[in-house]
Design a protein around this motif. Structure first.
Motif, PDB file in Angstrom:
ATOM      1  N   GLY A 146      48.424  51.200  24.111  1.00  0.00           N
ATOM      2  CA  GLY A 146      49.037  49.898  24.339  1.00  0.00           C
ATOM      3  C   GLY A 146      49.802  49.796  25.638  1.00  0.00           C
ATOM      4  N   ASP A 147      50.023  50.936  26.325  1.00  0.00           N
ATOM      5  CA  ASP A 147      50.694  50.911  27.629  1.00  0.00           C
ATOM      6  C   ASP A 147      49.735  50.388  28.695  1.00  0.00           C
ATOM      7  OD1 ASP A 147      53.025  51.943  26.612  1.00  0.00           O
ATOM      8  OD2 ASP A 147      52.725  53.971  27.397  1.00  0.00           O
ATOM      9  N   PRO A 148      50.278  49.745  29.725  1.00  0.00           N
ATOM     10  CA  PRO A 148      49.415  49.309  30.830  1.00  0.00           C
ATOM     11  C   PRO A 148      48.824  50.510  31.568  1.00  0.00           C
ATOM     12  CG  PRO A 148      51.654  48.443  31.067  1.00  0.00           C
ATOM     13  CD  PRO A 148      51.657  49.365  29.911  1.00  0.00           C
ATOM     14  N   TRP A 149      47.690  50.305  32.170  1.00  0.00           N
ATOM     15  CA  TRP A 149      47.081  51.334  32.989  1.00  0.00           C
ATOM     16  C   TRP A 149      46.471  50.694  34.218  1.00  0.00           C
ATOM     17  CZ3 TRP A 149      41.484  51.536  32.512  1.00  0.00           C
ATOM     18  CH2 TRP A 149      40.965  50.792  31.462  1.00  0.00           C
ATOM     19  N   LEU A 150      46.075  51.509  35.168  1.00  0.00           N
ATOM     20  CA  LEU A 150      45.641  51.027  36.473  1.00  0.00           C
ATOM     21  C   LEU A 150      44.301  51.631  36.837  1.00  0.00           C
ATOM     22  CD1 LEU A 150      47.071  49.250  38.683  1.00  0.00           C
ATOM     23  CD2 LEU A 150      47.593  51.394  39.833  1.00  0.00           C
ATOM     24  N   VAL A 151      43.446  50.808  37.430  1.00  0.00           N
ATOM     25  CA  VAL A 151      42.147  51.260  37.919  1.00  0.00           C
ATOM     26  C   VAL A 151      42.064  50.922  39.401  1.00  0.00           C
ATOM     27  CG1 VAL A 151      39.643  50.899  37.800  1.00  0.00           C
ATOM     28  CG2 VAL A 151      41.005  50.921  35.699  1.00  0.00           C
ATOM     29  N   ALA A 152      41.758  51.920  40.217  1.00  0.00           N
ATOM     30  CA  ALA A 152      41.510  51.683  41.638  1.00  0.00           C
ATOM     31  C   ALA A 152      40.081  51.176  41.773  1.00  0.00           C
ATOM     32  CB  ALA A 152      41.700  52.972  42.425  1.00  0.00           C
ATOM     33  N   LEU A 153      39.948  49.966  42.277  1.00  0.00           N
ATOM     34  CA  LEU A 153      38.619  49.421  42.491  1.00  0.00           C
ATOM     35  C   LEU A 153      38.020  50.077  43.737  1.00  0.00           C
ATOM     36  CD1 LEU A 153      39.226  45.621  41.755  1.00  0.00           C
ATOM     37  CD2 LEU A 153      38.404  47.400  40.204  1.00  0.00           C
ATOM     38  N   PRO A 154      36.715  50.210  43.793  1.00  0.00           N
ATOM     39  CA  PRO A 154      36.097  50.821  44.976  1.00  0.00           C
ATOM     40  C   PRO A 154      36.484  50.057  46.244  1.00  0.00           C
ATOM     41  CG  PRO A 154      34.478  50.537  43.235  1.00  0.00           C
ATOM     42  CD  PRO A 154      35.719  49.824  42.792  1.00  0.00           C
ATOM     43  N   GLU A 155      36.785  50.793  47.304  1.00  0.00           N
ATOM     44  CA  GLU A 155      37.153  50.150  48.566  1.00  0.00           C
ATOM     45  C   GLU A 155      36.057  49.210  49.037  1.00  0.00           C
ATOM     46  OE1 GLU A 155      39.182  52.511  51.577  1.00  0.00           O
ATOM     47  OE2 GLU A 155      39.433  54.069  50.044  1.00  0.00           O
ATOM     48  N   GLU A 156      34.823  49.582  48.775  1.00  0.00           N
ATOM     49  CA  GLU A 156      33.676  48.763  49.156  1.00  0.00           C
ATOM     50  C   GLU A 156      33.780  47.368  48.536  1.00  0.00           C
ATOM     51  OE1 GLU A 156      28.930  49.337  48.677  1.00  0.00           O
ATOM     52  OE2 GLU A 156      30.121  49.475  46.837  1.00  0.00           O
ATOM     53  N   LEU A 157      34.235  47.278  47.301  1.00  0.00           N
ATOM     54  CA  LEU A 157      34.353  45.996  46.627  1.00  0.00           C
ATOM     55  C   LEU A 157      35.367  45.108  47.348  1.00  0.00           C
ATOM     56  CD1 LEU A 157      33.650  44.051  44.346  1.00  0.00           C
ATOM     57  CD2 LEU A 157      35.223  45.312  42.869  1.00  0.00           C
ATOM     58  N   GLY A 158      36.496  45.675  47.716  1.00  0.00           N
ATOM     59  CA  GLY A 158      37.491  44.915  48.473  1.00  0.00           C
ATOM     60  C   GLY A 158      36.946  44.431  49.807  1.00  0.00           C
ATOM     61  N   THR A 159      36.220  45.291  50.486  1.00  0.00           N
ATOM     62  CA  THR A 159      35.638  44.927  51.776  1.00  0.00           C
ATOM     63  C   THR A 159      34.603  43.815  51.621  1.00  0.00           C
ATOM     64  OG1 THR A 159      36.004  47.167  52.612  1.00  0.00           O
ATOM     65  CG2 THR A 159      34.387  45.825  53.781  1.00  0.00           C
ATOM     66  N   LEU A 160      33.738  43.940  50.611  1.00  0.00           N
ATOM     67  CA  LEU A 160      32.720  42.910  50.375  1.00  0.00           C
ATOM     68  C   LEU A 160      33.354  41.566  50.048  1.00  0.00           C
ATOM     69  CD1 LEU A 160      30.172  45.022  48.301  1.00  0.00           C
ATOM     70  CD2 LEU A 160      29.781  44.062  50.589  1.00  0.00           C
ATOM     71  N   LEU A 161      34.403  41.575  49.233  1.00  0.00           N
ATOM     72  CA  LEU A 161      35.103  40.332  48.908  1.00  0.00           C
ATOM     73  C   LEU A 161      35.776  39.752  50.151  1.00  0.00           C
ATOM     74  CD1 LEU A 161      36.714  41.263  45.482  1.00  0.00           C
ATOM     75  CD2 LEU A 161      35.082  39.408  45.873  1.00  0.00           C
ATOM     76  N   ALA A 162      36.384  40.607  50.947  1.00  0.00           N
ATOM     77  CA  ALA A 162      37.093  40.157  52.144  1.00  0.00           C
ATOM     78  C   ALA A 162      36.156  39.518  53.165  1.00  0.00           C
ATOM     79  CB  ALA A 162      37.842  41.326  52.780  1.00  0.00           C
ATOM     80  N   GLN A 163      34.899  39.918  53.154  1.00  0.00           N
ATOM     81  CA  GLN A 163      33.931  39.417  54.132  1.00  0.00           C
ATOM     82  C   GLN A 163      33.250  38.115  53.704  1.00  0.00           C
ATOM     83  OE1 GLN A 163      31.362  42.815  54.466  1.00  0.00           O
ATOM     84  NE2 GLN A 163      32.683  43.832  55.956  1.00  0.00           N
ATOM     85  N   LEU A 164      33.545  37.636  52.510  1.00  0.00           N
ATOM     86  CA  LEU A 164      32.907  36.406  52.030  1.00  0.00           C
ATOM     87  C   LEU A 164      33.339  35.201  52.857  1.00  0.00           C
ATOM     88  CD1 LEU A 164      33.228  36.744  48.161  1.00  0.00           C
ATOM     89  CD2 LEU A 164      31.117  36.832  49.496  1.00  0.00           C
ATOM     90  N   SER A 165      32.398  34.298  53.052  1.00  0.00           N
ATOM     91  CA  SER A 165      32.736  33.031  53.694  1.00  0.00           C
ATOM     92  C   SER A 165      32.733  31.938  52.627  1.00  0.00           C
ATOM     93  CB  SER A 165      31.733  32.701  54.798  1.00  0.00           C
ATOM     94  OG  SER A 165      30.436  32.577  54.270  1.00  0.00           O
ATOM     95  N   GLU A 166      33.417  30.872  52.921  1.00  0.00           N
ATOM     96  CA  GLU A 166      33.595  29.788  51.950  1.00  0.00           C
ATOM     97  C   GLU A 166      32.264  29.227  51.457  1.00  0.00           C
ATOM     98  OE1 GLU A 166      35.842  25.475  51.758  1.00  0.00           O
ATOM     99  OE2 GLU A 166      36.503  26.951  53.230  1.00  0.00           O
ATOM    100  N   ASP A 167      31.258  29.190  52.304  1.00  0.00           N
ATOM    101  CA  ASP A 167      29.970  28.640  51.887  1.00  0.00           C
ATOM    102  C   ASP A 167      29.238  29.551  50.895  1.00  0.00           C
ATOM    103  OD1 ASP A 167      29.578  30.451  54.042  1.00  0.00           O
ATOM    104  OD2 ASP A 167      27.607  29.603  54.445  1.00  0.00           O
ATOM    105  N   GLN A 168      29.701  30.785  50.734  1.00  0.00           N
ATOM    106  CA  GLN A 168      29.099  31.713  49.779  1.00  0.00           C
ATOM    107  C   GLN A 168      29.714  31.620  48.375  1.00  0.00           C
ATOM    108  OE1 GLN A 168      29.912  35.111  52.447  1.00  0.00           O
ATOM    109  NE2 GLN A 168      27.759  35.668  52.106  1.00  0.00           N
ATOM    110  N   PHE A 169      30.861  30.987  48.249  1.00  0.00           N
ATOM    111  CA  PHE A 169      31.568  30.947  46.972  1.00  0.00           C
ATOM    112  C   PHE A 169      30.745  30.342  45.834  1.00  0.00           C
ATOM    113  CE2 PHE A 169      35.933  30.628  49.323  1.00  0.00           C
ATOM    114  CZ  PHE A 169      35.779  31.910  49.812  1.00  0.00           C
ATOM    115  N   PRO A 170      30.112  29.166  46.020  1.00  0.00           N
ATOM    116  CA  PRO A 170      29.382  28.569  44.896  1.00  0.00           C
ATOM    117  C   PRO A 170      28.236  29.455  44.380  1.00  0.00           C
ATOM    118  CG  PRO A 170      29.732  26.937  46.619  1.00  0.00           C
ATOM    119  CD  PRO A 170      30.135  28.267  47.186  1.00  0.00           C
ATOM    120  N   ALA A 171      27.439  30.003  45.284  1.00  0.00           N
ATOM    121  CA  ALA A 171      26.305  30.838  44.855  1.00  0.00           C
ATOM    122  C   ALA A 171      26.789  32.109  44.170  1.00  0.00           C
ATOM    123  CB  ALA A 171      25.419  31.181  46.052  1.00  0.00           C
ATOM    124  N   LEU A 172      27.853  32.713  44.694  1.00  0.00           N
ATOM    125  CA  LEU A 172      28.398  33.924  44.081  1.00  0.00           C
ATOM    126  C   LEU A 172      28.936  33.615  42.690  1.00  0.00           C
ATOM    127  CD1 LEU A 172      29.141  36.898  44.122  1.00  0.00           C
ATOM    128  CD2 LEU A 172      31.227  36.277  45.372  1.00  0.00           C
TER     129      LEU A 172
END
Length: 152
Positions: free
Chosen positions: A79-105
């Motif tokens: 019941g205690d909170p826990w933490l997961v480090a997401l892959p750095e690649e995932l953060g980079t891929l999200l950071a590189q998104l452009s607004e026109d990609q949001f609907p399709a994603l």
């Protein structure tokens, strides 16, 4: 299940689950109920690796996509909170998104998660994708990693 996306340094990661009020200390985006498997499906979509259509193959693809999701810190009590480090690649891929990609994603993620998350709505998911992209862009620019805080 409560979930927050947190941007922090790797050095801070071990203290985040032990810190009450983490949202007052580290940049935080509430992503209530988005579990690691949903992050893995998003990662597959961002990498343009379509999720298998056959239900028996989907768990294998998701399991493979989750291989470098890292649990941070001790297990703690049930019941205690826990933490997961997401892959750095995932953060980079999200950071590189452009607004026109949001609907399709958002549509692709909605389709991939339709069976597990039937209550997700396309419009709300598109707003979430926009928030994730902005949050990730700021985190990556500051040299931070994305962590998923989970409280069962």
């Amino acid at each position: 299940m409560l979930t927050d996306l947190i941007a922090a340094s790797a050095e801070d990661a071990t203290v985040i689950p032990l810190t009450p009020g983490h949202a007052n200390i580290w940049p935080t985006l509430e992503v209530s109920g988005v579990e690691p498997t949903q992050w893995a499906s998003l990662r597959l979509i961002l990498k343009q690796q379509a999720l298998p259509g056959a239900m028996d193959a989907a768990p294998v693809a998701l399991s493979h996509a989750m291989q470098d999701f890292e649990r941070v810190g001790p297990a703690g009590e049930q019941g205690d909170p826990w933490l997961v480090a997401l892959p750095e690649e995932l953060g980079t891929l999200l950071a590189q998104l452009s607004e026109d990609q949001f609907p399709a994603l958002a549509r692709a993620w909605l389709t991939a998660e339709a069976e597990r998350r039937p209550h997700w709505e396309a419009e709300a998911l598109e707003f979430l994708v926009a928030d994730l992209a902005a949050f990730a862009a700021t985190a990556v620019a500051q040299g931070h990693r994305l962590f998923l805080w989970i409280c069962p």
